[in-house]
Design an enzyme around this catalytic site. Sequence first.
Site, PDB file in Angstrom:
ATOM      1  N   THR A  73       0.824  -1.214   0.000  1.00 48.00           N
ATOM      2  CA  THR A  73       0.000   0.000   0.000  1.00 48.00           C
ATOM      3  C   THR A  73       0.861   1.268   0.000  1.00 48.00           C
ATOM      4  O   THR A  73       1.908   1.323   0.639  1.00 48.00           O
ATOM      5  CB  THR A  73      -0.924  -0.013   1.225  1.00 48.00           C
ATOM      6  OG1 THR A  73      -1.704  -1.196   1.165  1.00 48.00           O
ATOM      7  CG2 THR A  73      -1.833   1.199   1.269  1.00 48.00           C
ATOM      8  N   PRO A  90       0.644   5.851  -0.019  1.00 48.02           N
ATOM      9  CA  PRO A  90      -0.216   6.958   0.421  1.00 48.02           C
ATOM     10  C   PRO A  90      -1.254   7.339  -0.635  1.00 48.02           C
ATOM     11  O   PRO A  90      -2.382   7.691  -0.303  1.00 48.02           O
ATOM     12  CB  PRO A  90       0.762   8.110   0.643  1.00 48.02           C
ATOM     13  CG  PRO A  90       2.079   7.466   0.900  1.00 48.02           C
ATOM     14  CD  PRO A  90       2.072   6.187   0.115  1.00 48.02           C
ATOM     15  N   THR A 126       1.889  -3.034   8.350  1.00 55.56           N
ATOM     16  CA  THR A 126       1.859  -3.686   9.659  1.00 55.56           C
ATOM     17  C   THR A 126       3.273  -4.080  10.092  1.00 55.56           C
ATOM     18  O   THR A 126       4.007  -4.676   9.309  1.00 55.56           O
ATOM     19  CB  THR A 126       0.968  -4.935   9.607  1.00 55.56           C
ATOM     20  OG1 THR A 126      -0.358  -4.522   9.279  1.00 55.56           O
ATOM     21  CG2 THR A 126       0.957  -5.668  10.947  1.00 55.56           C
ATOM     22  N   GLN A 145     -24.531  -2.563  22.249  1.00 53.60           N
ATOM     23  CA  GLN A 145     -25.936  -2.235  22.513  1.00 53.60           C
ATOM     24  C   GLN A 145     -26.482  -3.082  23.668  1.00 53.60           C
ATOM     25  O   GLN A 145     -27.251  -2.604  24.494  1.00 53.60           O
ATOM     26  CB  GLN A 145     -26.746  -2.481  21.233  1.00 53.60           C
ATOM     27  CG  GLN A 145     -28.121  -1.835  21.237  1.00 53.60           C
ATOM     28  CD  GLN A 145     -28.056  -0.310  21.179  1.00 53.60           C
ATOM     29  OE1 GLN A 145     -27.063   0.263  20.729  1.00 53.60           O
ATOM     30  NE2 GLN A 145     -29.083   0.346  21.678  1.00 53.60           N
ATOM     31  N   PHE A 171     -24.798  -4.159  26.179  1.00 49.31           N
ATOM     32  CA  PHE A 171     -24.231  -3.615  27.419  1.00 49.31           C
ATOM     33  C   PHE A 171     -24.847  -2.256  27.765  1.00 49.31           C
ATOM     34  O   PHE A 171     -24.635  -1.761  28.870  1.00 49.31           O
ATOM     35  CB  PHE A 171     -22.708  -3.428  27.281  1.00 49.31           C
ATOM     36  CG  PHE A 171     -21.893  -4.628  27.656  1.00 49.31           C
ATOM     37  CD1 PHE A 171     -21.909  -5.773  26.884  1.00 49.31           C
ATOM     38  CD2 PHE A 171     -21.075  -4.611  28.789  1.00 49.31           C
ATOM     39  CE1 PHE A 171     -21.139  -6.880  27.220  1.00 49.31           C
ATOM     40  CE2 PHE A 171     -20.302  -5.710  29.141  1.00 49.31           C
ATOM     41  CZ  PHE A 171     -20.335  -6.850  28.352  1.00 49.31           C
ATOM     42  N   GLY A 172     -25.532  -1.627  26.801  1.00 45.76           N
ATOM     43  CA  GLY A 172     -26.097  -0.305  27.061  1.00 45.76           C
ATOM     44  C   GLY A 172     -24.977   0.694  27.308  1.00 45.76           C
ATOM     45  O   GLY A 172     -23.905   0.619  26.698  1.00 45.76           O
ATOM     46  N   GLU A 225      -6.278  -5.819   4.029  1.00 40.79           N
ATOM     47  CA  GLU A 225      -6.148  -6.994   3.158  1.00 40.79           C
ATOM     48  C   GLU A 225      -7.254  -6.998   2.096  1.00 40.79           C
ATOM     49  O   GLU A 225      -7.870  -8.027   1.812  1.00 40.79           O
ATOM     50  CB  GLU A 225      -6.142  -8.294   3.978  1.00 40.79           C
ATOM     51  CG  GLU A 225      -4.936  -8.342   4.898  1.00 40.79           C
ATOM     52  CD  GLU A 225      -4.202  -9.661   4.894  1.00 40.79           C
ATOM     53  OE1 GLU A 225      -4.407 -10.473   3.973  1.00 40.79           O
ATOM     54  OE2 GLU A 225      -3.407  -9.865   5.815  1.00 40.79           O
ATOM     55  N   GLY A 226      -7.462  -5.854   1.494  1.00 41.83           N
ATOM     56  CA  GLY A 226      -8.502  -5.712   0.483  1.00 41.83           C
ATOM     57  C   GLY A 226      -9.781  -5.223   1.125  1.00 41.83           C
ATOM     58  O   GLY A 226     -10.474  -5.993   1.805  1.00 41.83           O
TER      59      GLY A 226
END
Lengths: 260, 382, 328
Positions: free
Chosen positions: B126, B128, B158, B336, B338-339, B363-364
Site C-alpha cells: 500500500t 499513500p 503492519t 448495545q 451492554f447499554g 487486506e482488500g
Amino acid sequence: MEIVVCIKPVPEPETRLRAAPDGRILDPEGVKYVLTGYDESAVEQALLLKESVPGSKVRAVSFGPSPRAEETLRAAVALGCDSATWIDSGAEPSPDPVDVARALAGTLRSLPHDLVLCGKQAGDDEAGLVAGALGELLGVPDFGYVVDLRWDAARSVFTFHRMTETLQESWEAPGPLVIGLQQAWNDPRTAKLPAILKSRKAPIDKVPVPAPDAHASRSRATTFALPPPRAGAKLIEYKTPEEAAERLVKVLREEAKVFP
Amino acid sequence: MPDFSLTPEQESLRDLARKFARTEMAPHAAEADRTARFPEEIYRKAYDLGLTNLNVPTEYGGSGLGALDQCLIVEELAHACGGMTTSIIANCLALEPILLGGTPEQKARFLTPFCAQYGLASFALTEPSGGSDAGALRTRARREGDHYVLDGEKCFITNAPHAGLYTVFATVDPERRHKGITAFVVSRSTEGVLPGKDEEKMGHRASSTGTIRFEGAKVPVANRLGEEGEGFSLAMRTLDQTRTPIGALATGIAQAALDHAAAYSLKRQSFGKPIAQHQAIQIKLANMVQAIHAARLLTWHAAWTIDQGARGTLESSIAKCFASDAAFAVADEAIQTFGGYGYMKDYPVEKLLRDAKLTQIYEGANEIQRSVIARELLRAYE
Amino acid sequence: MSGAVLVVGELREGRLVPSVTEAVGAARAISGPGTPIVGFVAGPSTDAATKEFGRLGVPDVRTASDPRFDRAPVSALAAFVAQAAGDAGADLVLVPGTTFGRDLVGRLGIRWNAAAVTGVTEVQRADGAWQVRRPIFGGRATETRRLDGARAVVGLRPHAYAPPPDAPVDVRSTAVAPREPPANLWVPKRVAEEPVASGSGPSLTDASIVVSGGRGLRAPENFHLVDELAASLGAAVGASRAVTDAGWRPSSLQVGQTGKAVSPQLYLAVGISGAIQHIVGMVSSRVIVAINSDATAPIFKVADYGVVGDLFQIVPALTAEIRRVRSA
C-alpha cells in the site's frame, strides 16, 4: 536416570459439571480431558530433572479409556517426555484410585524406574491415594506435597521439600521413590507447535489393564451431586461502619453460631 | 457429505492457540489497547511456540500449516486481541510472496535464517496515494547493473517499524501499470530504507502500523521475486492465500463480543429479571450467533478449498467480506447489549468494535472484495 | 457391625493435632454406643498423647514409641497402624485430614487390604457397608462412595466433625509390634525444617476461622487490617492469589486452586472479588462472610453474609466490635 511420570486425564477446569444419567459419576459427554495442575507440575518436574541429569529418560504412563488417556499422553510427549505407556482401562469410567495404583504398579514392575512422579492428587476426584498405594505396592518410600525435587549426584540422593501445615521440611532419600507433587510451584512449560505436531506420530505403548483382584476391598462411586445453588449473601444493612460491625457480629453469633 | 469434525491434531493446535490467547494475550489486551503499546514480549513468546511463521514449510523452519489449521489458530488468538493477532500473523502475509514466487535458492536464503530466530517481516504494497488500486503504485525500482534502486513510500504497513525484512512491491515502469510491478525482498538494514513512525490508530492498537520510505535503496537483483512485471500477480496470489485467515480473525473478534454480551445479559438485571430473559436481547444474541456460525463456516470452507489446492479467490473473498462485516455488526450489538456500560472504556466491548472495523478495510477493503466476488460470479454467466 | 474404630493420632510438639481430636469426634458420631474407639499414636514419646486420648474418652491407645518416628517418613508408619488396627479388631480406621494423614491413607489401604478414601466430610453405615460423602472438583460437586469389603480407611476433611466434649477415662496403652517394615522405608531423612510463614495465629489448614485479604486492600501496608481482624478472632490469615503474586504476603498464605484449600467454620473474605481460582479453595467453609465495595463481585454469590462498603472503614469497626464482645 529412568523417570516415570504418572498422569491422569482430567476434565478441563472450566467444564460445566453435571451427573451422568445413572447419577453415579460426572457425565463425560462432551467433556474435554486434559493434563491439569498437579500433573502438569509433575511432568515439569520430570523434565527439569531430565535436563539436569545427563542421560535421563522420562516415560509418561496413564491409566484410562480411549481417547482421553492417549491424548493426555501425547500432550506429555509434546512437552518433552521421551516415551509413553497407556494402560487401556476399557470402558470403566470411574475406578477406585487404589485400583489405578494397582494397575500402575503392575506396569511399572516391568519398566525401569529410579523415580516415579505423580501429582499429589488429581484435579477431579482429589483423592491423593495413588502415590501412597503405589509406594506400598512397589515397596518403596513415598512422599506427597513435594516441591522442588533435585538429584544430588555427588551423594546419589534426591533432595526435596515438603510443605506441611506448619513446616517446610527438607528431605533427602535415595531412589527409587514415589513422589506426589504440589502444583503451581514450577511454572509448567507450554508445548510448542512443532512438538505438538510431532507428538501426533509418537508411538504409544499400549498395555492391557490387569484383571482386578477379586479379594481387594475397594470403594465405588454411588452418587455424583452438585451442591444446591447458593442463595447469595444476605447483605447487612447499615448506616455507619460501627452499625455494620455490630450487626454482622450479632448474626454470626446468633444465626450462624460460628463463635460464642 | 462434508465433514466438519476436526482431527485430533487440529484440536491440539487449537488448544495451544487458545491457551496462549488466554494466558499470554488476554491479560494484556486492555492495557496494550489503552496505551497503544506494541507488546513485543508477547510476539516473542508466540514465535517461541511456533505461532508466527505458520505458513512457512517446516524445511525452512516454519510451522508448515495448511489454511484450515491456520484459521483455527488465528480465530483463537483474535478472541483475545485482534490487534496482537494482526501483528502475530503479519509474517505469514509478508513471507507468502517468497513462498509463492521465490526460487528454492531464495527460499533457503531468506526463510531459513529468518525463521531460525525471532523476527518480524512486513508486506509492503500500500502507498499513500492508494491502496486498493494496486496497479497505480508509484514506488520506483530502477535497474543499475546487478542492483535495483528503490525510491518511494509505503504506508499502513503492519509491523513496519519493528520488522527486519520487507517484501516490497515497486514498479519498473509506471506506464506499464500492473505489468510493471515487481516484487523484492528488502532487508531493513539496507541503506536508504527508512521506516517511519507508528500511526495512531482507532483500533488494533497493540499492533504497529507505519510508513517505509525508500531513498535510493540498493537491492540486489538476486532479491527480486520472479521476473520484472510479475509482482502484481504475485501480490494477488498472496492475498488469495492470506485473506481467509482474516475471516478467521474477524470471527474470533465476533465470538469474543458474543461471549461478553451473553455473559453480561445473564448477570445484568432490568425490570426484575436478567436482561437475557427479555426478548429484545434474545433476538440480538440469536442474530449474533447466526452471523458467527456463518462466518466461521464460510472461513472453514474457503480454507478447505485452498487446502484442496484450488486458488479459492471467490471463496476467500466471500469469507473475508462476510466475516468482517459480521464482526463489526456483532461487536455493535454487543455494545448495545451492554447499554451505557458498553460505551465505556472500562468494559471490553467497545474495543472489539474498533478492532473489528479494520477487518473490513485491510487486506482488500470489502468494496474490493465485493467487486472481486461480482467479477467471479459474473464470469459464470458470461 | 462389631469392629472397633481406630483413630490415628498425629503429634505436633508432643501433642495431638486438632484434626485428631475431630477424628475422635467423628468416631463417636458415627458409631454406636457399644463400639470400641481405639487410639493410635507413634512418636519418640507417646505418653502425653495417650493422656490426651484418655481425656477425650478413648480408654485404649496403641502406641509405637520409637525415637525413629521423630523424623521417619509416613511410609514406615503404615505397618504400625495396620498392626494396631488388626490388634484392636478394627474394621474402620479414621485418619486426620492433615498432610500426614493424606500421605498415610493410600499406603494403609494396600497394607491393610482396606477400601481407602480421603477428604471425607460425612461417614455413615448403610446397607452393611461404610458410605462416605466427599467434596470433589474443588467443592464444585460432591460424591458418595460405598466402601466394599470388610475394612475401610477413611481420611477426614478438616473441620468436618466437631471435637467431642472432654470425657476423661482411665487410659491403657499397649505397644504395637508389627513385623519390621522393610529397611528402605526408614532411609529417607528429614534434614531440615523451618516454620512456614504464617500470621501469628494458627496455621491456615488447621484454623477454624480464616480471614483472607485481597487486592481490595490496595497496598501491602494496608494488610495489617486483615492481620488485626484475624488476631481479634484467633483466626489464621490467608490471602488471594493477587496478593501473594504481588508479593505482599508469602505464597504459603494463598488460598485457592493453586494454593491451600481450607474449610473452616468461618471464612472472612476482605477485599476479595472472588475469582473462581479463589472460590474453589474456600467454598466448602461452613459460613462465608464477604466484605467488598463492589456489590456485583462474585464473592457475594458464594458468601452467606455480605457487607457492601468501604473495607477501610468496615474492617477496623469489625475488629473493635469483636474485641469488645470478646472482652465482655
